[in-house]
Design an enzyme around this catalytic site. Structure first.
Site, short mmCIF file in Angstrom:
data_model
loop_
_atom_site.label_atom_id
_atom_site.label_comp_id
_atom_site.label_asym_id
_atom_site.label_seq_id
_atom_site.Cartn_x
_atom_site.Cartn_y
_atom_site.Cartn_z
N TYR A 98 -10.42 2.49 5.95
CA TYR A 98 -10.57 1.76 4.69
C TYR A 98 -12.07 1.55 4.41
CZ TYR A 98 -10.55 -2.25 1.53
OH TYR A 98 -10.78 -3.09 0.48
N LYS A 195 -1.98 -7.29 0.61
CA LYS A 195 -1.21 -6.12 0.20
C LYS A 195 0.29 -6.41 0.37
CE LYS A 195 -5.44 -4.67 -0.09
NZ LYS A 195 -6.13 -3.95 0.97
C1 PLP Z 1 -7.44 -4.00 1.61
C2 PLP Z 1 -7.57 -3.54 3.00
C3 PLP Z 1 -8.43 -4.20 3.89
C4 PLP Z 1 -9.31 -5.35 3.47
O1 PLP Z 1 -8.55 -6.48 3.18
P1 PLP Z 1 -9.02 -7.58 2.08
O2 PLP Z 1 -7.87 -8.52 2.09
O3 PLP Z 1 -9.23 -6.87 0.80
O4 PLP Z 1 -10.28 -8.17 2.62
C5 PLP Z 1 -8.47 -3.73 5.19
N1 PLP Z 1 -7.71 -2.68 5.60
C6 PLP Z 1 -6.89 -2.03 4.76
C7 PLP Z 1 -6.09 -0.88 5.27
C8 PLP Z 1 -6.79 -2.43 3.45
O5 PLP Z 1 -5.99 -1.76 2.61
#
Ligand code: PLP
Length: 379
Positions: A98, A195
């Site tokens: 990421y 997410k």
């Molecule tokens: C979005 C995401 C992050 C970061 O998370 P945030 O809540 O945006 O700080 C880390 N790893 C993955 C795989 C992500 O999709």
């Protein structure tokens, strides 16, 4: 308790004041004490807050762990893990990480003396070759973002254990509905709960789950000392999201399978990256370690046609062009200019993130509407 029940009841205790079924949002920074040190376990909300504690118990329960910790974002959770390390320590990670994690590693923690190695991990000998006596952490995502490579967590954990290295797994894409890294031998599970866990694109929150008590104490110390905690409202929203994780994930996966098959049969689409295909390089590992194949799909257009890809993205009506993933609504993104723009083009393309690549986060709308939308956009 089985998984679906855990998402609703795991780690939860009934609130004593009015027997509220959902933990209240304890919107307070501090707690009255009878006499110095005489309190009900809560002194100051950076250290503990009852709504956050309810979420942390739920997180531990659904990931089959003993200890859960919630943070202000996924990156704040990773930041806490890296603070376990000292200057000179080395970290091995995947080369299609990421983008935000990559930025945190290379733009912040390299300056503090941590040394990072990025490699592909489908072939685990590449990992062993990078290990030396300074290696302290292996950090992986699986499925990887956005190429949907699958890494064998159990085999990697055996290597990590042999050399006494911590193994951390970013389980954001899979969620514990599909894969439980602690049970496969990982030491730390991390989530961007922003997410799938929260699942409604209305909160930013991060999580860590571990089984080892000593490790949990170090992380709780960092959580309190550095202070990157989440607030009670966000804790509440995430807890509420987790309760429907299993029904959402089931529909996410069903829809994704149909879309992956539709795309792969389309004449104007070149490659479709989704671990459910028998032709996917790591399909067998996915079958072993996951309960289903997830709802993230990436694809390229015929001849790696950048203009065509942008036209498709601009023409979508139900899929929203946006950063992020894992919400109930379907999203489309262009990794090279969005999520992965912070990775140099050369590095990006080595990992397969070419300019025509489109990433879909398949939501839980009616499948006919989603396929209809892709169809009109592609033609
Ligand atoms: C979005 C995401 C992050 C970061 O998370 P945030 O809540 O945006 O700080 C880390 N790893 C993955 C795989 C992500 O999709």
């Amino acid at each position: 308790m089985k998984f679906n029940t855990k998402t609703i009841h795991g780690g939860q205790i009934t609130e004593k004041g009015y027997n509220a079924v959902m933990p209240p949002i304890y919107q307070t920074s501090t707690y009255a004490q009878k006499s110095p040190g005489d309190h009900k376990g809560f002194e100051y909300s950076r250290t503990h807050n009852p709504t956050r504690t309810a979420l942390e118990s739920s997180l531990a329960s659904i990931e089959n762990g003993k200890f859960g910790l919630a943070f202000g974002s996924g990156l704040a959770a990773i930041d806490a893990v890296l603070k376990l390390l000292k200057p000179g320590d080395e970290i091995i990670s995947t080369n299609d990480l990421y983008g935000g994690s990559y930025r945190l590693f290379t733009k912040i923690f390299e300056d503090y003396g941590l040394v990072f190695h990025f490699t592909e991990m489908e072939n685990l000998s590449s990992v062993e070759n990078l290990i030396n006596n300074k290696t302290k952490l292996i950090w992986v995502e699986t499925p990887t973002n956005p190429m949907m490579n699958i890494i064998d967590i159990n085999r990697l954990s055996l290597i990590a254990k042999k050399f006494n290295i911590l193994l951390g797994v970013d389980n954001t894409f899979a969620t514990p509905f599909l894969q439980q890294p602690l049970s496969l031998g990982a030491d730390i599970v991390m989530h961007s709960a922003t997410k799938y866990l929260a699942g409604h694109s209305d909160v930013v929150l991060g999580a860590l789950i571990v089984n080892n008590e000593q490790l949990s104490e170090k992380l709780y110390f960092i959580q309190n000392a550095s202070g990157a905690i989440c607030g009670p409202m966000d804790s509440f929203l995430t807890l509420r999201g987790i309760k429907t994780l299993h029904v959402r994930m089931k529909r996410h996966c069903e829809n994704a399978e149909k879309i992956a098959k539709y795309l792969s049969s389309h004449a104007e689409i070149e490659n479709v990256y989704w671990p459910g295909f028998k032709s996917h390089a790591n399909h067998n590992i996915a079958v072993q370690q996951m309960n289903d194949f997830g709802a993230m799909i990436s694809f390229t257009t015929k001849g790696n046609n950048f203009k065509k890809s942008i036209k498709i993205i601009e023409s979508l009506k139900i899929f929203t062009l946006a950063e992020s993933l894992g919400g109930v609504e379907s999203l489309a993104g262009h990794p090279a200019s969005m999520t992965h723009a912070s990775i140099p083009k050369e590095e990006r393309e080595k990992a397969g993130v070419v300019d025509s690549l489109i990433r879909l986060s398949v939501g839980i709308e009616d499948i006919d509407d989603l396929i209809g939308d892709l169809n009109q956009a592609i033609s």
